[in-house]
Design a protein around this motif. Structure first.
Motif, short mmCIF file in Angstrom:
data_model
loop_
_atom_site.label_atom_id
_atom_site.label_comp_id
_atom_site.label_asym_id
_atom_site.label_seq_id
_atom_site.Cartn_x
_atom_site.Cartn_y
_atom_site.Cartn_z
N ASP A 376 -65.37 -13.73 66.39
CA ASP A 376 -64.86 -13.63 65.02
C ASP A 376 -63.80 -14.70 64.74
O ASP A 376 -63.77 -15.29 63.66
CB ASP A 376 -64.26 -12.24 64.77
CG ASP A 376 -65.34 -11.16 64.69
OD1 ASP A 376 -66.42 -11.44 64.14
OD2 ASP A 376 -65.10 -10.04 65.18
N VAL A 377 -62.95 -14.96 65.73
CA VAL A 377 -61.89 -15.94 65.53
C VAL A 377 -62.48 -17.34 65.39
O VAL A 377 -62.01 -18.15 64.57
CB VAL A 377 -60.90 -15.88 66.72
CG1 VAL A 377 -59.98 -17.10 66.71
CG2 VAL A 377 -60.08 -14.60 66.66
N LEU A 378 -63.51 -17.65 66.17
CA LEU A 378 -64.09 -18.99 66.10
C LEU A 378 -64.82 -19.24 64.78
O LEU A 378 -65.00 -20.39 64.38
CB LEU A 378 -65.08 -19.20 67.26
CG LEU A 378 -64.47 -19.23 68.67
CD1 LEU A 378 -65.55 -19.52 69.70
CD2 LEU A 378 -63.36 -20.26 68.76
N ARG A 379 -65.24 -18.20 64.10
CA ARG A 379 -65.97 -18.37 62.84
C ARG A 379 -65.06 -18.76 61.69
O ARG A 379 -65.53 -19.33 60.70
CB ARG A 379 -66.72 -17.08 62.49
CG ARG A 379 -67.85 -16.75 63.44
CD ARG A 379 -68.51 -15.43 63.05
NE ARG A 379 -69.48 -15.00 64.05
CZ ARG A 379 -70.75 -15.39 64.06
NH1 ARG A 379 -71.20 -16.21 63.13
NH2 ARG A 379 -71.58 -14.95 65.00
N GLN A 380 -63.78 -18.44 61.78
CA GLN A 380 -62.87 -18.81 60.69
C GLN A 380 -62.57 -20.31 60.77
O GLN A 380 -62.82 -20.96 61.78
CB GLN A 380 -61.60 -17.96 60.72
CG GLN A 380 -60.91 -17.86 62.06
CD GLN A 380 -60.01 -19.03 62.36
OE1 GLN A 380 -59.31 -19.51 61.47
NE2 GLN A 380 -60.02 -19.52 63.58
N GLY A 381 -62.06 -20.87 59.70
CA GLY A 381 -62.07 -22.32 59.53
C GLY A 381 -60.93 -23.11 60.14
O GLY A 381 -60.97 -24.33 60.10
N HIS A 382 -59.91 -22.48 60.68
CA HIS A 382 -58.76 -23.25 61.18
C HIS A 382 -58.56 -23.05 62.67
O HIS A 382 -59.28 -22.28 63.32
CB HIS A 382 -57.49 -22.85 60.40
CG HIS A 382 -57.23 -21.37 60.39
ND1 HIS A 382 -56.73 -20.69 61.46
CD2 HIS A 382 -57.42 -20.44 59.42
CE1 HIS A 382 -56.60 -19.41 61.17
NE2 HIS A 382 -57.03 -19.23 59.94
N VAL A 481 -59.46 -22.07 73.09
CA VAL A 481 -58.67 -22.88 72.16
C VAL A 481 -59.59 -23.47 71.11
O VAL A 481 -60.54 -24.18 71.44
CB VAL A 481 -57.93 -24.01 72.89
CG1 VAL A 481 -57.01 -24.76 71.93
CG2 VAL A 481 -57.17 -23.49 74.09
N LYS A 482 -59.30 -23.19 69.85
CA LYS A 482 -60.00 -23.87 68.76
C LYS A 482 -59.01 -24.80 68.07
O LYS A 482 -58.00 -24.35 67.54
CB LYS A 482 -60.58 -22.89 67.74
CG LYS A 482 -61.32 -23.60 66.61
CD LYS A 482 -61.95 -22.65 65.61
CE LYS A 482 -62.69 -23.44 64.53
NZ LYS A 482 -63.30 -22.57 63.51
N SER A 483 -59.29 -26.10 68.11
CA SER A 483 -58.41 -27.08 67.49
C SER A 483 -58.72 -27.22 66.00
O SER A 483 -59.78 -26.78 65.53
CB SER A 483 -58.55 -28.43 68.19
OG SER A 483 -58.25 -28.33 69.57
N GLU A 484 -57.81 -27.85 65.29
CA GLU A 484 -57.99 -27.99 63.84
C GLU A 484 -59.22 -28.83 63.50
O GLU A 484 -59.80 -28.66 62.43
CB GLU A 484 -56.74 -28.64 63.22
CG GLU A 484 -55.53 -27.72 63.18
CD GLU A 484 -55.72 -26.50 62.30
OE1 GLU A 484 -56.57 -26.55 61.39
OE2 GLU A 484 -55.03 -25.49 62.53
N ASP A 485 -59.63 -29.73 64.40
CA ASP A 485 -60.81 -30.55 64.12
C ASP A 485 -62.11 -29.83 64.44
O ASP A 485 -63.19 -30.40 64.34
CB ASP A 485 -60.74 -31.88 64.88
CG ASP A 485 -60.72 -31.70 66.39
OD1 ASP A 485 -60.84 -30.55 66.86
OD2 ASP A 485 -60.61 -32.71 67.11
N GLY A 486 -62.03 -28.55 64.85
CA GLY A 486 -63.22 -27.76 65.12
C GLY A 486 -63.63 -27.71 66.58
O GLY A 486 -64.51 -26.93 66.94
N ARG A 487 -63.00 -28.51 67.43
CA ARG A 487 -63.37 -28.52 68.84
C ARG A 487 -62.93 -27.22 69.50
O ARG A 487 -61.85 -26.69 69.25
CB ARG A 487 -62.73 -29.71 69.54
CG ARG A 487 -62.97 -29.75 71.04
CD ARG A 487 -62.50 -31.04 71.65
NE ARG A 487 -62.57 -30.99 73.10
CZ ARG A 487 -62.32 -32.02 73.90
NH1 ARG A 487 -61.98 -33.19 73.38
NH2 ARG A 487 -62.40 -31.91 75.21
N VAL A 488 -63.78 -26.70 70.40
CA VAL A 488 -63.49 -25.45 71.10
C VAL A 488 -63.47 -25.72 72.60
O VAL A 488 -64.39 -26.34 73.14
CB VAL A 488 -64.54 -24.37 70.78
CG1 VAL A 488 -64.27 -23.10 71.59
CG2 VAL A 488 -64.53 -24.04 69.29
N ASP A 489 -62.41 -25.27 73.29
CA ASP A 489 -62.29 -25.43 74.74
C ASP A 489 -62.11 -24.08 75.39
O ASP A 489 -61.39 -23.21 74.87
CB ASP A 489 -61.09 -26.32 75.08
CG ASP A 489 -61.27 -27.76 74.63
OD1 ASP A 489 -61.91 -28.52 75.36
OD2 ASP A 489 -60.78 -28.10 73.53
#
Length: 602
Positions: A376-382, A481-489
């Motif tokens: 759910d957190v990854l689906r939001q935009g920031h 970690v989801k960064s502002e540019d959309g990258r997920v680590d």
């Protein structure tokens, strides 16, 4: 003139040349993070029919290659093609055979590698024919179909014509490498004092990015404009701000007459080569509308509810960041002029596998709850941060002054999204229960931190690998970690597990391989795996082996490290710049009795 194996050589520095060319291939594909390194070979056929000039054909293959060729048959088929072509075009046989002989050889060879690739499950790209001494030399770069399929691509990789009609970043990189290898081979002393193996990898990738856009223009329609400058034009536009705002827009590329109904049809087309003007117009784009281009100019605004497979698109993601794709397939990501393969989004399976590896097999229910929050957190935009820690209850007490502790609760999707909207992390325990939101993490400096990344990523790294002052052990921890540019680590960045005995055996086999002797294919694969996955452990083993060796002397361990790096294409202490490195973790090495069922490397 022959090499150490007694095989005829085409030119004197051939062996050195191939070693350096293969090193360049290894360095480039290690950097991309591709699992198996493509294999390089060549076939050389005499350019002359006269007996006094004719030379025997030469074939040099990596022993692991599936590609095979009969050079005599290849020459005869090429000659037949030349004869037929000369009749059709009313050209002299001599002109076709001698001036265009390389073209017909390449054509015949491409037929071979395509048909063989279907059966062998490989994809091979071939270079242009290069005149070297008395021969026409054609290089072959062979990839595994599985590696190509794992990366975003267009077309059916298993088909015979994919190497011509298909599109992918791997194909573009391979073509860029073959181009550099061709240019080096054209030199009279190719391989002598050559620095091809030390070529700038980012330069190779930039060239590949331009080639990929060229492939996409051909894939859409070969009349599409733009030429070789399109990559540079897009990069220049993305680098500019407009009234302090970064570029966030989509440009669709296709034929001008195929743009459909324009919501805004520019009477004066905006040239992409005029970066400042084009950057200003990019501000007109929105979620609902995108700009339309023929590859050289912006024509207007169009509405696109879904992306078509008959067009390719460029999405500006911020200053000097942009993506390229066709339809729903994202083929390439570019950051500050350097392209890369798109990073896959975090999947449920990979998250759960890492979760159980860090916290143990007894937490299956916790993985379900934790993934629900993460998804759910990854689906939001920031940007956002979710941390799972084994002692969450005591940890939230320790961080109470810089967080918002809550009564342990299983977060619903809506609440998780709202909790992620404020600064700080969502803190979960291994059962998936939330103990705090807005948590500001602490931790010691981590040597593998990345100054190019933001504060959210580096603070997560410090926390995951840090140890609270006075604590007896390091915490068991996992962070998304989801960064502002959309990258997920996903942290820690876990490498494939391996048994201790197998790792030792690999180090011994590779490190003690005789100098000057070509490695067996399986040993070369182990060598590449050691560099890609386990180089830190190789260095640690070497340090233990060299304990007590006088400073300045090279002990057995140091020699092993040099041998492994050298055979994998590195020089001295230089290690490949691998796109996605790994963090050392207690679960990396397991005892032999624990091997069953795990994903062991090798």
């Amino acid at each position: 003139m022959s090499n150490s194996d007694g095989q005829e050589k085409v030119w004197y520095f051939q062996d050195d040349f191939l070693t350096k060319a293969r090193t360049l291939v290894r360095r480039t594909f290690h950097h991309l993070g591709v699992e198996h390194i493509p294999l390089l070979g060549f076939v050389a056929v005499s350019r002359w029919d006269e007996e006094k000039y004719k030379r025997e054909p030469v074939v040099v293959r990596d022993p692991r290659m599936k590609w095979v060729v009969d050079p005599h048959d290849l020459r005869e088929r090429a000659r037949a093609k030349a004869d037929e072509s000369s009749k059709e075009m009313a050209m002299s046989i001599w002109l076709v055979r001698e001036s265009e002989s390389g073209w017909f050889l390449r054509s015949a060879l491409m037929e071979d590698v395509r048909s063989q690739g279907v059966a062998a499950k490989t994809v091979s790209l071939v270079s242009s024919a290069v005149p070297v001494a008395m021969h026409e030399v054609i290089f072959v770069l062979e990839m595994r179909v599985d590696d190509v399929v794992k990366c975003p691509h267009l077309g059916d990789v298993a088909s015979e014509d994919w190497s011509v009609r298909g599109g992918s970043m791997l194909k573009a990189v391979s073509r860029a490498l073959l181009g550099r290898i061709e240019n080096e081979a054209r030199k009279e002393s190719g391989g002598f004092r050559s620095q091809i193996e030390d070529a700038d990898i980012e330069g190779v990738l930039r060239e590949a990015g331009g080639r990929l856009l060229g492939d996409l223009r051909f894939f859409i329609q070969d009349e599409l404009l733009g030429g070789d400058s399109l990559y540079d034009w897009i990069g220049a536009i993305s680098s500019l701000r407009y009234e302090s705002a970064e570029a966030k827009a989509v440009v669709v590329f296709g034929m001008a007459e195929g743009g459909g109904k324009f919501e805004l049809d520019f009477k004066k087309k905006v040239p992409l080569s005029s970066a400042a003007w084009a950057r200003k117009v990019v501000e007109l784009s929105s979620r609902e509308f995108c700009l339309y281009s023929d590859g050289t100019s912006l024509h207007g605004l169009v509405r696109r509810n879904q992306r078509s497979n008959l067009e390719f698109w460029v999405e500006f993601r911020g200053q000097s960041r942009w993506w390229v794709g066709v339809g729903d397939v994202r083929l390439m990501e570019v950051a500050f002029g350097v392209p890369s393969l798109p990073r896959p989004q975090l999947s449920e399976d990979s998250f759960k596998a890492a979760f159980l590896r860090v916290f143990g097999e007894s937490h299956h229910e916790g993985t379900v709850r934790a993934w629900s929050v993460v998804d759910d957190v990854l689906r939001q935009g920031h940007g956002a941060l979710v941390v799972v820690v084994d002692d969450a209850e005591s940890e939230i007490e320790h961080l109470a002054s810089q967080s918002m502790p809550v009564t342990p609760v299983c977060l619903s999707g809506a609440v998780a999204v709202h909790a992620a909207s404020i600064d700080g992390a969502i803190l979960l325990d291994p059962n998936g229960m939330c103990h705090g939101v807005g948590v500001i993490l602490d931790g010691e400096a981590y040597p593998l931190g990345d100054p190019a990344r933001g504060a959210r990523f580096n603070s997560a790294l410090r926390y995951v690998f840090g140890k609270r002052q006075g604590a007896e052990r390091r915490r068991r921890c996992l962070a998304v970690v989801k960064s502002e540019d959309g990258r997920v680590d996903l942290l820690p960045r876990l490498r494939p597990q391996v048994s201790k005995s197998k790792l030792v055996d690999m180090i011994k086999r590779v490190g003690t391989w005789p100098d000057g002797v070509a490695m067996d294919p399986d040993v070369q694969d182990e060598c590449d795996s050691l560099v890609r996955h386990y180089i830190e452990y190789v260095r640690i083993a070497a340090e233990f082996a060299d304990a007590g060796v006088e400073d300045g002397e090279s002990g057995w361990g140091r020699k092993v490290v040099d041998a492994i790096l050298g055979n994998a294409g590195a020089r001295g202490d230089r290690v490949f710049l691998i796109r996605d490195g790994f963090d050392m973790h207690e679960s990396d090495l397991v005892d032999d009795e624990d091997v069953g069922g795990m994903d062991e490397a090798g």
